[in-house]
Design a protein around this motif. Structure first.
Motif, PDB file in Angstrom:
ATOM      1  N   TRP A   9       4.037   8.090   3.663  1.00  0.00           N
ATOM      2  CA  TRP A   9       3.307   6.849   3.382  1.00  0.00           C
ATOM      3  C   TRP A   9       3.799   5.651   4.188  1.00  0.00           C
ATOM      4  O   TRP A   9       3.261   4.558   4.058  1.00  0.00           O
ATOM      5  CB  TRP A   9       3.344   6.518   1.893  1.00  0.00           C
ATOM      6  N   ARG A  44       7.415   0.091  11.007  1.00  0.00           N
ATOM      7  CA  ARG A  44       7.229   1.465  10.522  1.00  0.00           C
ATOM      8  C   ARG A  44       8.382   2.390  10.913  1.00  0.00           C
ATOM      9  O   ARG A  44       8.991   3.040  10.056  1.00  0.00           O
ATOM     10  CB  ARG A  44       5.905   1.997  11.072  1.00  0.00           C
ATOM     11  N   TYR A  53       0.821  -1.212   0.000  1.00  0.00           N
ATOM     12  CA  TYR A  53       0.000   0.000   0.000  1.00  0.00           C
ATOM     13  C   TYR A  53       0.854   1.260   0.000  1.00  0.00           C
ATOM     14  O   TYR A  53       0.489   2.269  -0.618  1.00  0.00           O
ATOM     15  CB  TYR A  53      -0.961  -0.018   1.187  1.00  0.00           C
ATOM     16  N   MET A  54       1.994   1.200   0.659  1.00  0.00           N
ATOM     17  CA  MET A  54       2.928   2.325   0.594  1.00  0.00           C
ATOM     18  C   MET A  54       3.436   2.485  -0.835  1.00  0.00           C
ATOM     19  O   MET A  54       3.562   3.611  -1.334  1.00  0.00           O
ATOM     20  CB  MET A  54       4.096   2.110   1.538  1.00  0.00           C
ATOM     21  N   PHE A  91       1.412   3.338   6.086  1.00  0.00           N
ATOM     22  CA  PHE A  91       0.764   2.144   5.536  1.00  0.00           C
ATOM     23  C   PHE A  91       1.543   0.863   5.833  1.00  0.00           C
ATOM     24  O   PHE A  91       1.072  -0.228   5.503  1.00  0.00           O
ATOM     25  CB  PHE A  91       0.577   2.281   4.020  1.00  0.00           C
TER      26      PHE A  91
END
Length: 227
Positions: free
Chosen positions: A151, A160, A105-106, A154
């Motif tokens: 991003w 992360r 998704y990123m 995501f």
């Protein structure tokens, strides 16, 4: 960062240079932007280039990898525009979805934001794109890659912050510089073509004047004095 990171960057740069050569030889010289079919084909080619870039990335973690498609798409959006960029974004997004992984998704968000920012700069810039300066291209690169860093939201929560800490510096330094260099290449190719075209037009016009007036010409070598 390790040697794999830099090898991936070198490969990505080589692919983008190959595209720039094709841009000069086909898109500019044959004025293909005037044909809708050519723009559609260009979009598919741009998508194919993004696929090549994604297949030799700078791998960081399983399922999460980075390449220069953000540099490529933002520059393409700026210089080539509408249909080709949008088609390229669609092809790249579909392929990234097919690849899967934690960063899917990123990756898709980066594709869509990079191309869109390039297009917005093209259509809302008060300066013709081929008259923009290096700092305009740098600003484009910084904006594109600041948003790309955002991003990371995501990504899975457990990776992360590690990902952001590992990649924020190279993404916000190396990638914007790559934007400047690729954009300068496009500008140089375009200006070289225009200068060459004007010289050919002048030669043709001068030859027509000489023929119409029936005026003779001669060449004088100033150094040797030979006429």
């Amino acid at each position: 960062m390790d040697i794999q990171f830099f090898l991936g960057l070198v490969h990505n740069i080589a692919v983008m240079l190959l595209f720039a050569w094709g841009y000069d030889r086909l898109w500019v010289r044959f004025q293909l932007h005037t044909s809708v079919l050519a723009r559609v084909l260009a979009g598919l080619i741009i998508g194919g280039i993004c696929i090549i870039l994604m297949n030799v990335p700078s791998v960081v973690y399983g399922g999460v990898f980075f390449d220069m498609r953000s540099v490529f798409l933002s520059t393409i959006g700026l210089f080539i525009g509408g249909i080709p960029t949008l088609l390229g974004m669609i092809v790249a997004s579909v392929y990234r979805l097919h690849m899967g992984g934690d960063g899917v998704y990123m990756g898709i968000a980066s594709v869509l934001s990079s191309g869109t920012i390039g297009l917005l700069c093209r259509y809302f810039s008060k300066i013709p794109v081929f008259q923009l300066k290096w700092y305009h291209f740098l600003q484009l690169g910084i904006v594109v890659h600041v948003i790309m860093c955002i991003w990371v939201i995501f990504l899975p929560e457990h990776t992360r912050m590690d990902m952001f800490a590992s990649l924020s510096v190279p993404i916000l330094t190396i990638y914007p510089i790559a934007n400047v260099l690729l954009a300068y290449l496009f500008v140089t190719l375009y200006k070289t073509y225009n200068i060459t075209s004007r010289l050919k037009e002048e030669q043709t016009r001068l030859a027509g004047i000489i023929e119409a007036t029936n005026v003779g010409t001669y060449e004088w070598n100033v150094q040797t004095g030979i006429v």
